[in-house]
Design a protein around this motif. Structure first.
Motif, PDB file in Angstrom:
ATOM      1  N   SER A  44       2.397  12.282  41.662  1.00 60.40           N
ATOM      2  CA  SER A  44       1.797  11.023  41.225  1.00 60.40           C
ATOM      3  C   SER A  44       2.312   9.856  42.070  1.00 60.40           C
ATOM      4  O   SER A  44       3.458   9.851  42.517  1.00 60.40           O
ATOM      5  N   ASP A  45       1.457   8.870  42.269  1.00 58.92           N
ATOM      6  CA  ASP A  45       1.861   7.652  42.973  1.00 58.92           C
ATOM      7  C   ASP A  45       2.524   6.648  42.038  1.00 58.92           C
ATOM      8  O   ASP A  45       2.964   5.585  42.488  1.00 58.92           O
ATOM      9  N   SER A  46       2.581   6.980  40.752  1.00 59.76           N
ATOM     10  CA  SER A  46       3.102   6.027  39.759  1.00 59.76           C
ATOM     11  C   SER A  46       4.139   6.686  38.856  1.00 59.76           C
ATOM     12  O   SER A  46       4.097   6.553  37.634  1.00 59.76           O
ATOM     13  N   ILE A  47       5.098   7.400  39.455  1.00 60.42           N
ATOM     14  CA  ILE A  47       6.081   8.125  38.654  1.00 60.42           C
ATOM     15  C   ILE A  47       6.883   7.165  37.773  1.00 60.42           C
ATOM     16  O   ILE A  47       7.072   7.412  36.581  1.00 60.42           O
ATOM     17  N   GLY A  48       7.336   6.034  38.345  1.00 56.11           N
ATOM     18  CA  GLY A  48       8.103   5.075  37.556  1.00 56.11           C
ATOM     19  C   GLY A  48       7.322   4.546  36.369  1.00 56.11           C
ATOM     20  O   GLY A  48       7.844   4.448  35.253  1.00 56.11           O
ATOM     21  N   GLU A  49       6.058   4.193  36.604  1.00 53.61           N
ATOM     22  CA  GLU A  49       5.212   3.695  35.513  1.00 53.61           C
ATOM     23  C   GLU A  49       4.985   4.780  34.465  1.00 53.61           C
ATOM     24  O   GLU A  49       4.978   4.503  33.253  1.00 53.61           O
ATOM     25  N   ASN A  50       4.814   6.029  34.925  1.00 50.95           N
ATOM     26  CA  ASN A  50       4.610   7.131  33.987  1.00 50.95           C
ATOM     27  C   ASN A  50       5.842   7.360  33.120  1.00 50.95           C
ATOM     28  O   ASN A  50       5.739   7.676  31.930  1.00 50.95           O
ATOM     29  N   ASP A  66       5.883   4.686  30.514  1.00 50.81           N
ATOM     30  CA  ASP A  66       4.879   4.955  29.478  1.00 50.81           C
ATOM     31  C   ASP A  66       5.434   5.930  28.443  1.00 50.81           C
ATOM     32  O   ASP A  66       5.180   5.785  27.243  1.00 50.81           O
ATOM     33  N   SER A  70      14.900   4.022  43.940  1.00 43.31           N
ATOM     34  CA  SER A  70      13.754   3.400  43.280  1.00 43.31           C
ATOM     35  C   SER A  70      13.769   3.506  41.762  1.00 43.31           C
ATOM     36  O   SER A  70      13.191   2.652  41.074  1.00 43.31           O
TER      37      SER A  70
END
Length: 353
Positions: free
Chosen positions: A228-234, A237, A257
């Motif tokens: 995923s390009d959004s691991i931190g956001e995931n 969540d 990161s």
């Protein structure tokens, strides 16, 4: 019993060509205080591959060819993990141990204390389990005769589950905490998921989406696609209040990161660097929030005894991904490196196939 045996012998640092399958290796003698164990199952770990490749580097020279503790004496029989049956005992060892099924602690420790750190490993500092027989100290051969686990499952435990247990213990993971596990479909990662969930932690796991079903079955509450390009956001969540612990076997740029995702007083425990061994880190993100970065190398003697207790009670359920005979050791290491499996790759004596 023959005077010679089959064994996978490492002759230098390098590619698969420096690992030789031989059938003329002398069966080791049994010194006082030690036992001869006939291997019934062994397993493949990253440390076997990295030791062969000399991939551990040296202080000040991360690209140097070295074993995990520096130099390696060649020739060396590979294989950190093994289970088997005691066939002979040395002077001073109780003869009633002959025939017992044992799980071998692969670590050599700095002291005799329960919390001693490992300073050596079978298959690296001493000859290991990719052979028909191996000699070990009697105190390191733990009786698992009554365990409901198969030999193949038991062989999965020493390095992977020992490393995972060491990480969780050193990070102090407890009930109700939120733990993020990287590399969750590999041997150590899957063990982390299972053991953390058993402690009552909520586990967020990172893995390939194709392996999410198996990782969830091991105890993960959420599985995040590692591509995923959004691991931190995931992660946020799944854990809006942040993470108590990151249990990391990947390393690399994630250390930079994702460390801000830890809560105040959070812990980042790391036991691998497949994603990169040299990183940059803003130390202010560490000390201003009382976070801890914890290096964890394998287990202590106390951790290993706890692991044996869990195995004898049947409270852990290692996943065997694939088995290979010792005669196909090169194929087994190649299969392992492809990282398409979930769980552990297990080596069996060639005579069983």
């Amino acid at each position: 019993m023959s005077d010679v045996m089959e064994a996978a012998v490492l002759t230098a640092f390098g590619g698969p060509d420096v690992l030789h399958l031989r059938e003329d290796v002398p069966v080791p003698k049994v010194p006082a205080g030690q036992v001869l164990v006939r291997m019934t199952a062994a397993s493949v770990n990253n440390t076997d591959i990295w030791t062969r490749e000399g991939a551990y580097g040296l202080p000040g020279n991360p690209d140097a060819k070295a074993g995990w503790r520096g130099s390696v004496e060649f020739p060396r029989i590979q294989g950190a993990d093994m289970v088997g049956r005691i066939s002979h005992v040395g002077e001073g060892v109780d003869a009633s141990l002959i025939g017992k099924r044992v799980l071998v602690d692969p670590a050599f420790y700095e002291t005799a204390k329960d919390d001693a750190h490992p300073i050596g490993l079978l298959g690296s500092e001493k000859d290991g389990g990719f052979a028909e027989y191996v000699v070990v100290d009697a105190t390191r051969a733990h009786d698992v005769s009554d365990s409901p686990l198969s030999d193949e499952q038991l062989a999965c435990l020493p390095t992977a589950y020992g490393t995972a247990l060491g990480m969780l213990e050193r990070a102090g993971v407890g009930h109700g905490e939120t733990v993020f596990v990287t590399g969750a479909s590999g041997g150590v990662g899957l063990a982390l998921v299972q053991l953390a969930a058993a402690r009552g932690a909520s586990v967020i796991a990172m893995s390939k989406s194709a392996k999410a079903k198996e990782v969830t079955a091991a105890g993960a509450t959420y599985v995040i696609d590692r591509d995923s390009d959004s691991i931190g956001e995931n992660i946020l969540d799944a854990a809006p209040d942040g993470l108590d612990v990151m249990a990391d076997v990947v390393g690399g740029e994630m250390v930079t990161s994702m460390s801000p995702l830890l809560k105040e007083g959070g812990r980042w425990v790391i036991a691998g660097a497949v994603g990169g061994s040299v990183v940059s880190l803003d130390l202010r993100r560490l000390y201003l929030h009382n976070r801890r970065l914890i290096g964890s190398s394998m287990h202590t003697p106390a951790h290993f005894r706890e692991l044996v207790e869990e195995a004898n009670a049947g409270r852990i359920n290692p996943r065997v991904a694939e088995t290979f005979p010792l005669s196909r050791i090169h194929e087994a290491q190649y299969f392992f490196k492809q990282q398409q499996h979930v769980g552990k790759v297990v080596i069996l004596p060639s005579s069983r196939n």
